[in-house]
Motif scaffolding. Structure first.
Motif, short mmCIF file in Angstrom:
data_model
loop_
_atom_site.label_atom_id
_atom_site.label_comp_id
_atom_site.label_asym_id
_atom_site.label_seq_id
_atom_site.Cartn_x
_atom_site.Cartn_y
_atom_site.Cartn_z
N SER A 160 0.73 -1.24 -0.21
CA SER A 160 0.00 0.00 0.06
C SER A 160 0.85 1.15 -0.32
CB SER A 160 -0.97 0.01 1.32
OG SER A 160 -0.19 0.02 2.40
N SER A 212 3.17 5.40 14.57
CA SER A 212 2.05 4.45 14.98
C SER A 212 2.01 4.19 16.48
CB SER A 212 2.08 3.15 14.19
OG SER A 212 3.14 2.27 14.75
N SER A 243 -0.59 7.26 15.02
CA SER A 243 -0.95 7.63 13.71
C SER A 243 -0.63 6.60 12.67
CB SER A 243 -0.81 8.89 13.30
OG SER A 243 -1.15 9.84 14.23
N ARG A 244 -1.10 5.41 12.41
CA ARG A 244 -0.80 4.30 11.71
C ARG A 244 -0.97 4.83 10.12
NH1 ARG A 244 1.04 -0.54 12.58
NH2 ARG A 244 0.40 -0.57 14.80
N ALA A 246 -1.97 3.96 6.61
CA ALA A 246 -2.58 2.83 5.77
C ALA A 246 -2.18 2.75 4.29
CB ALA A 246 -4.09 3.21 5.61
N SER A 247 -1.77 3.86 3.60
CA SER A 247 -1.18 3.75 2.47
C SER A 247 -0.43 5.32 2.13
CB SER A 247 -2.33 3.78 1.46
OG SER A 247 -3.46 4.75 1.56
N GLU A 260 -4.80 5.59 9.10
CA GLU A 260 -5.68 4.53 9.11
C GLU A 260 -7.17 5.22 9.86
OE1 GLU A 260 -4.54 1.29 11.49
OE2 GLU A 260 -3.85 0.34 10.09
N ASP A 261 -7.14 6.37 10.22
CA ASP A 261 -8.34 6.88 10.71
C ASP A 261 -8.90 7.95 9.73
OD1 ASP A 261 -6.87 9.14 10.65
OD2 ASP A 261 -6.77 9.59 12.90
#
Length: 477
Positions: A160, A212, A243-244, A246-247, A260-261
């Motif tokens: 991703s 993260s 704060s992970r 996602a892409s 991710e949020d």
């Protein structure tokens, strides 16, 4: 008596490989190093040496500002632009040139002691022979009494956020940049992410560090990590905790990182620093009977033996500790054991490590990363059977001379014996200051032995002795 082994084939020319080759040649081995990417490996060519050179360069950008804090200014009427700017093409050209020079020095040293260097890719046929494919496509077989696998690791790639080498980069690809990124998103707040985030901040980038975890450097001493994050923010870095990512994807003129949020972070470039994976695929390990872990690392014991007789492994491909110094020691131990020389199993107790942020974080000892008491300078219990003390450099005279406002020494001692079992130093050149603590830990000195060693006055090392003095336990306590 075990027959002395003489034919040694080393797969990989990084620190684990070339240091092993030097030792093997010195004790009578007939040594061949098979190397694909360049002698010195990632440590010399794309990781440790270049990144630390970049960090050193970034530190120069703020020198004029630092000088003014010490009462040093440009002369009256001097027609000079007082702003230093980094020309990244020149910076990277210099860095890659010094890396190549180091690689050439390693080759020269190996050849001087009689080591044969073969350019190509090696693969185990069995536990006693290696097939080598050269760049021109030819294949040859090398018989071996001993095989050392030292193939290292490579940046972890996530589908991703797949790097493209232009806008989305790994630590291997950043050396192709020709301009300082306008706004750099760094995904990952471990050692590599933290170091390079601060380096580019110092070079003039606007930097967003995506973490993260609750804080940057989650695997490090919490007091040290808290201090570094505070420094990052004070210097203008935007740190996104918990704060992970996602892409990460390209846009028309930059990149966007989607968390991710659902939040989106935009930038001109992104650096992906989410760990490394061992380079152990397609090496013929299964056919040779070499066991690997679920993560793909080669399983070794404390003398670097694998599950296959005559096959050893060293460095990041083993997953013991991702340090060039450990890789080198593993390699030396491996050939000494295989060739019948005196050998001591790997001892992690006295291994020191360093994070090259500003200030640096140096550590020795394992399993001791606990917060110190907010009442600094007083011994506190850190875990069962261990006492610790944190000494800020604020009262150290040398620190005042050097305008050092952030940093500390932390020592850990075993309850009862008062033997030093670990330490942390946060300071400029902490990588040098950790050595006396590492010596004490390795040789199991107690706090009184360290405290009674006279230090230079004034010096930062004086705080090490002072911390040891405050850990002294009087009779009857």
């Amino acid at each position: 008596m075990t027959e002395r082994q003489t034919s040694v084939v080393v797969l990989g020319g990084g620190p684990g490989g070339y240091e092993a080759a030097l030792v093997a040649a010195a004790i009578g081995g007939d040594v061949t190093v098979v190397d694909r990417d360049g002698l010195g490996g990632a440590a010399v060519l794309t990781d440790c040496v270049p990144s630390k050179a970049l960090i050193s360069t970034a530190a120069y950008v703020s020198r004029l500002e630092e000088a003014s804090k010490r009462g040093v200014h440009l002369g009256a009427g001097a027609e000079v632009d007082a702003t230093l700017e980094a020309e990244l093409t020149e910076v990277n050209t210099r860095i890659l040139a010094l890396a190549q020079a180091q690689s050439r020095d390693i080759r020269s040293r190996l050849e001087h002691v009689g080591v044969t260097v073969v350019e190509g890719t090696g693969r185990l046929i069995d536990s006693a022979s290696v097939a080598v494919t050269t760049p021109d496509g030819e294949t040859r077989t090398l018989p071996a009494d001993m095989i050392l696998i030292a193939t290292g690791a490579t940046p972890r790639v996530v589908d991703s956020m797949r790097p493209d080498g232009e806008r989305i980069l790994t630590w291997k690809q950043i050396w192709n940049l020709t301009e300082v990124p306008e706004r750099l998103i760094v995904v990952g707040s471990g050692v590599t992410g933290a170091e390079l985030a601060q380096a580019y901040l110092g070079l003039g980038s606007e930097v967003v560090l995506v973490s993260s975890r609750d804080r940057v450097l989650p695997g490090e001493d919490p007091d040290a990590a808290e201090l570094i994050e505070r420094v990052f923010r004070a210097e203008g870095m935007e740190v996104l905790n918990r704060s992970r990512a996602a892409s990460v994807r390209r846009t028309e003129d930059g990149v966007v990182c989607v968390l991710e949020d659902g939040r989106e972070v935009t930038g001109s470039h992104a650096l992906i620093a989410v760990g490394s994976v061992p380079q152990t695929t397609d090496l013929g390990l299964e056919a040779a009977g070499v066991e690997t872990s679920q993560s793909g690392h080669v399983v070794v014991d404390r003398v670097s033996r694998t599950s296959a007789r005559g096959v050893y492994a060293a460095g990041d491909c083993t997953g013991v500790l991702p340090l060039a110094s450990v890789a080198a020691m593993q390699g030396r131990i491996a050939v000494a054991h295989a060739l019948g020389d005196a050998v001591s199993p790997l001892q992690v107790r006295g291994i020191s490590a360093n994070i090259f942020t500003e200030p640096e974080i140096a550590t020795v000892g394992t399993g001791l990363a606990t917060p110190a008491s907010k009442k600094s300078g007083s011994p506190v219990e850190s875990e069962e059977g261990v006492r610790q003390i944190l000494m800020p450099f604020g009262t150290n005279p040398r620190a005042k001379m050097d305008n050092l406002s952030e940093g500390f020494v932390k020592l850990f001692a075993r309850e009862g014996s008062n033997v030093l079992v670990g330490g942390v130093v946060v300071a400029p050149r902490a990588s040098e200051l950790i050595f006396p603590i590492a010596l004490a830990v390795q040789h199991q000195l107690n706090v009184d032995q360290v405290a009674s060693t006279i230090t230079v006055y004034p010096s930062l090392s004086g705080s090490i002795a002072e911390a040891a003095r405050r850990l002294h336990v009087t009779p009857g306590e």
